[in-house]
Design an enzyme around this catalytic site. Structure first.
Site, PDB file in Angstrom:
ATOM      1  N   PRO A 155       0.790  -1.232   0.000  1.00  0.00           N
ATOM      2  CA  PRO A 155       0.000   0.000   0.000  1.00  0.00           C
ATOM      3  C   PRO A 155       0.831   1.296   0.000  1.00  0.00           C
ATOM      4  O   PRO A 155       0.251   2.382  -0.086  1.00  0.00           O
ATOM      5  CB  PRO A 155      -0.842  -0.104   1.277  1.00  0.00           C
ATOM      6  CG  PRO A 155      -0.131  -1.089   2.131  1.00  0.00           C
ATOM      7  CD  PRO A 155       0.618  -2.004   1.236  1.00  0.00           C
ATOM      8  N   LYS A 166      -1.789   2.512  -4.597  1.00  0.00           N
ATOM      9  CA  LYS A 166      -2.171   2.192  -5.981  1.00  0.00           C
ATOM     10  C   LYS A 166      -3.269   1.137  -6.128  1.00  0.00           C
ATOM     11  O   LYS A 166      -3.907   1.058  -7.182  1.00  0.00           O
ATOM     12  CB  LYS A 166      -0.930   1.692  -6.746  1.00  0.00           C
ATOM     13  CG  LYS A 166       0.049   2.785  -7.076  1.00  0.00           C
ATOM     14  CD  LYS A 166      -0.480   3.678  -8.192  1.00  0.00           C
ATOM     15  CE  LYS A 166       0.218   5.003  -8.248  1.00  0.00           C
ATOM     16  NZ  LYS A 166      -0.591   6.149  -7.968  1.00  0.00           N
ATOM     17  N   TYR A 224       2.721   8.953  -8.445  1.00  0.00           N
ATOM     18  CA  TYR A 224       1.793   9.013  -7.310  1.00  0.00           C
ATOM     19  C   TYR A 224       0.418   9.515  -7.739  1.00  0.00           C
ATOM     20  O   TYR A 224      -0.618   8.974  -7.356  1.00  0.00           O
ATOM     21  CB  TYR A 224       2.383   9.933  -6.232  1.00  0.00           C
ATOM     22  CG  TYR A 224       1.769   9.763  -4.867  1.00  0.00           C
ATOM     23  CD1 TYR A 224       2.354   8.929  -3.917  1.00  0.00           C
ATOM     24  CD2 TYR A 224       0.613  10.455  -4.508  1.00  0.00           C
ATOM     25  CE1 TYR A 224       1.793   8.782  -2.655  1.00  0.00           C
ATOM     26  CE2 TYR A 224       0.047  10.310  -3.254  1.00  0.00           C
ATOM     27  CZ  TYR A 224       0.652   9.467  -2.331  1.00  0.00           C
ATOM     28  OH  TYR A 224       0.103   9.314  -1.087  1.00  0.00           O
TER      29      TYR A 224
HETATM   30  C1  LIG Z   1      -4.303  -1.212   4.775  1.00  0.00           C
HETATM   31  C2  LIG Z   1      -4.560  -0.983   3.307  1.00  0.00           C
HETATM   32  C3  LIG Z   1      -4.399   0.289   2.782  1.00  0.00           C
HETATM   33  C4  LIG Z   1      -4.622   0.517   1.426  1.00  0.00           C
HETATM   34  N1  LIG Z   1      -4.454   1.787   0.940  1.00  0.00           N
HETATM   35  C5  LIG Z   1      -4.687   2.034  -0.367  1.00  0.00           C
HETATM   36  C6  LIG Z   1      -4.656   3.372  -0.894  1.00  0.00           C
HETATM   37  O1  LIG Z   1      -4.441   4.347  -0.181  1.00  0.00           O
HETATM   38  N2  LIG Z   1      -4.921   3.546  -2.220  1.00  0.00           N
HETATM   39  C7  LIG Z   1      -5.217   2.488  -3.039  1.00  0.00           C
HETATM   40  O2  LIG Z   1      -5.441   2.695  -4.246  1.00  0.00           O
HETATM   41  N3  LIG Z   1      -5.298   1.205  -2.561  1.00  0.00           N
HETATM   42  C8  LIG Z   1      -5.053   0.948  -1.248  1.00  0.00           C
HETATM   43  N4  LIG Z   1      -5.204  -0.328  -0.764  1.00  0.00           N
HETATM   44  C9  LIG Z   1      -5.577  -1.429  -1.655  1.00  0.00           C
HETATM   45  C10 LIG Z   1      -7.100  -1.490  -1.943  1.00  0.00           C
HETATM   46  O3  LIG Z   1      -7.828  -1.503  -0.752  1.00  0.00           O
HETATM   47  C11 LIG Z   1      -7.429  -2.743  -2.782  1.00  0.00           C
HETATM   48  O4  LIG Z   1      -6.549  -2.785  -3.889  1.00  0.00           O
HETATM   49  C12 LIG Z   1      -8.890  -2.749  -3.266  1.00  0.00           C
HETATM   50  O5  LIG Z   1      -9.751  -3.116  -2.207  1.00  0.00           O
HETATM   51  C13 LIG Z   1      -9.094  -3.721  -4.431  1.00  0.00           C
HETATM   52  O6  LIG Z   1     -10.468  -3.797  -4.761  1.00  0.00           O
HETATM   53  P1  LIG Z   1     -11.108  -5.141  -5.347  1.00  0.00           P
HETATM   54  O7  LIG Z   1     -12.540  -4.848  -5.556  1.00  0.00           O
HETATM   55  O8  LIG Z   1     -10.272  -5.630  -6.451  1.00  0.00           O
HETATM   56  O9  LIG Z   1     -10.920  -6.232  -4.191  1.00  0.00           O
HETATM   57  P2  LIG Z   1     -11.583  -6.302  -2.744  1.00  0.00           P
HETATM   58  O10 LIG Z   1     -11.785  -4.937  -2.186  1.00  0.00           O
HETATM   59  O11 LIG Z   1     -10.760  -7.269  -1.973  1.00  0.00           O
HETATM   60  O12 LIG Z   1     -13.026  -6.914  -3.016  1.00  0.00           O
HETATM   61  C14 LIG Z   1     -13.228  -8.284  -3.337  1.00  0.00           C
HETATM   62  C15 LIG Z   1     -14.596  -8.712  -2.810  1.00  0.00           C
HETATM   63  O13 LIG Z   1     -14.851 -10.056  -3.213  1.00  0.00           O
HETATM   64  C16 LIG Z   1     -15.465 -10.729  -2.136  1.00  0.00           C
HETATM   65  N5  LIG Z   1     -15.258 -12.173  -2.298  1.00  0.00           N
HETATM   66  C17 LIG Z   1     -14.117 -12.883  -2.080  1.00  0.00           C
HETATM   67  N6  LIG Z   1     -14.317 -14.183  -2.328  1.00  0.00           N
HETATM   68  C18 LIG Z   1     -15.612 -14.303  -2.735  1.00  0.00           C
HETATM   69  C19 LIG Z   1     -16.418 -15.414  -3.128  1.00  0.00           C
HETATM   70  N7  LIG Z   1     -15.919 -16.661  -3.144  1.00  0.00           N
HETATM   71  N8  LIG Z   1     -17.715 -15.196  -3.456  1.00  0.00           N
HETATM   72  C20 LIG Z   1     -18.229 -13.935  -3.427  1.00  0.00           C
HETATM   73  N9  LIG Z   1     -17.502 -12.842  -3.063  1.00  0.00           N
HETATM   74  C21 LIG Z   1     -16.216 -13.030  -2.722  1.00  0.00           C
HETATM   75  C22 LIG Z   1     -14.774 -10.137  -0.910  1.00  0.00           C
HETATM   76  O14 LIG Z   1     -15.531 -10.341   0.271  1.00  0.00           O
HETATM   77  C23 LIG Z   1     -14.671  -8.666  -1.301  1.00  0.00           C
HETATM   78  O15 LIG Z   1     -15.808  -7.922  -0.901  1.00  0.00           O
HETATM   79  C24 LIG Z   1      -4.999  -0.577   0.593  1.00  0.00           C
HETATM   80  C25 LIG Z   1      -5.189  -1.863   1.128  1.00  0.00           C
HETATM   81  C26 LIG Z   1      -4.976  -2.071   2.456  1.00  0.00           C
HETATM   82  C27 LIG Z   1      -5.202  -3.463   3.017  1.00  0.00           C
END
Ligand SMILES: Cc1cc2nc3c(=O)[nH]c(=O)nc-3n(C[C@H](O)[C@H](O)[C@H](O)COP(=O)(O)OP(=O)(O)OC[C@H]3O[C@@H](n4cnc5c(N)ncnc54)[C@H](O)[C@@H]3O)c2cc1C
Length: 395
Positions: free
Chosen positions: A298, A302, A389
């Site tokens: 993080p 990104k 950034y």
């Molecule tokens: C501490 C921290 C700080 C961060 N800071 C930043 C930041 O400042 N800027 C930034 O750009 N990114 C940041 N990130 C990263 C960002 O949070 C993730 O990249 C983002 O959540 C990705 O989104 P997504 O929808 O791909 O995945 P996720 O948000 O992980 O969503 C996936 C979803 O799928 C669901 N799921 C999983 N398995 C199943 C299944 N079998 N059946 C149905 N549903 C399922 C999960 O429950 C979840 O709701 C940070 C992450 C963390 C942990």
């Protein structure tokens, strides 16, 4: 006695996961007149409260505005024109507006998820929370199937044209579409993150390099601070009571004439740091997007921004394919996305390597200080950081 099978449905795009990637994809497809079904294995309440990202690139903000999700973002988002880099007892400001004519915006992922869920439900979209036993099959045929059991225990089978795996790093879709190649780096430290009910002590984020480990002062709102500490990957939350957290933050951010305000800690979490890229991001009619396909530490903020860019590209590709019968963008999706993913992967690794200390490695420490000094004194080096950034450098 007759046995009843699953309830059958038909949709154009089956979407696994109601994180930012899955919800935004569904929203973008609906705007193009393409129906989708989203299934999520957690409750709505859990999804809306899960603390994660907070920093949006300029391009992410623009996109959310363009697609009707800008109202609360405009009212509550906090625009930042730079960051502070702190090292060796000095704090330097990098001015993104001046270097790149661009900015970033603080608006928590929880709020984006709330906005998206509200928009999806208002649009009458099929969005199922608290499902179990999600599975995707038949992805190498023209009619891939999405299977799940709803919160009432009823099994469903959805016939789709395409399935989008937006189910994060631990989801099932990346397993259903095995990678041909995986690149991975697991770092020997984690981020201990706290959400504190105290006004931020800074106007912009502070990235602090310290011999004891990195610290980040981020912001959630004018009343709520988000703070992170680098801790060994082997640590557990129980080893970090509140007074130890504040003592470490005070020590790592210490600067004469500046005070870190303390307040009640509302929430604490540990995030292991990892870089992960897989290829391809598609198999047959299953497309992967967001954290299901790649993870960045993080430090570069990104992950969420990459997820948004993936689904923006995927929505356009699927609209062309399913709407107009032109598969060219869908065929190019995996390669086009990976170029951008590698840019963010490099930047996130670079920020992580420059700012996180390795105990006992004095050679590394000296290199980091040299790099930080160059980044804060050379306009070219500062511009490179600023372009990456803010997302100006996105491929
Ligand atoms: C501490 C921290 C700080 C961060 N800071 C930043 C930041 O400042 N800027 C930034 O750009 N990114 C940041 N990130 C990263 C960002 O949070 C993730 O990249 C983002 O959540 C990705 O989104 P997504 O929808 O791909 O995945 P996720 O948000 O992980 O969503 C996936 C979803 O799928 C669901 N799921 C999983 N398995 C199943 C299944 N079998 N059946 C149905 N549903 C399922 C999960 O429950 C979840 O709701 C940070 C992450 C963390 C942990």
């Amino acid at each position: 006695m007759a046995l009843s099978g699953p309830v059958s449905h038909r949709t154009r795009v089956g979407i696994v996961g109601a994180g930012p990637a899955g919800l935004l994809l569904s929203h973008l497809l609906a705007r193009a007149g393409i129906e989708s079904v989203v299934v999520e294995n957690h409750s709505r309440e859990y999804c809306e409260k899960r603390q994660r990202a907070g920093l949006l690139e300029h391009g992410t903000v623009e996109l959310l505005r363009e697609v009707g999700l800008g109202a609360r973002l405009e009212a509550e988002g906090i625009e930042h024109g730079g960051i502070y880099l702190q090292f060796a007892g000095e704090r330097h400001h990098l001015d993104f507006r001046e270097l790149t004519d661009s900015t970033v915006t603080i608006y928590a992922q929880t709020e984006i998820v709330k906005d998206l869920i509200a928009a999806r439900l208002a649009g009458g979209q099929h969005l199922e929370f608290s499902v179990t036993d999600t599975a995707v099959t038949d992805i190498d045929t023209d009619r891939p199937l999405l299977h799940y059991t709803d919160s009432g225990g009823v099994r469903h089978e959805v016939t789709c044209d395409v399935i989008a795996g937006c189910d994060g790093f631990h989801g099932i879709c990346s397993v259903a579409a095995p990678a041909e190649q995986v690149w991975e780096r697991v770092y020997p430290f984690s981020w201990l993150g706290v959400l504190a009910d105290v006004a931020p002590s800074t106007d912009e984020l502070i990235y602090a390099h310290h011999v004891d480990g990195f610290a980040l002062h981020s912001i959630r709102s004018p009343e709520v601070s988000r703070l992170y500490l680098q801790v060994p990957a082997t640590d557990e939350i129980s080893q970090w009571p509140d007074d130890r957290v504040w003592a470490a933050l005070q020590h790592r951010f210490a600067l004469p004439g500046w005070t870190l305000q303390e307040g009640p800690i509302r929430e604490k979490s540990l995030t292991p740091l990892r870089s992960y890229v897989r290829s391809p991001m598609r198999r047959g009619r299953l497309f992967l997007a967001g954290d299901a396909a790649h993870i960045v530490p993080p430090t570069g903020a990104k992950g969420l921004n990459l997820a948004v860019r993936d689904v923006a590209r995927l929505a356009t590709a699927l609209t062309e394919w399913l709407g107009q019968g032109d598969p060219r963008l869908a065929d190019a999706y995996a390669d086009d996305s990976l170029r951008r993913v590698w840019r963010a992967t490099h930047f996130s690794w670079w920020m992580t390597s420059m700012l996180h200390t390795v105990p006992g490695d004095d050679f590394n420490l000296a290199l980091q200080l040299s790099q930080l000094r160059q980044t804060t004194t050379s306009r070219a080096a500062a511009t490179t950081l600023a372009e990456n950034y803010t997302g100006v450098a996105a491929a």
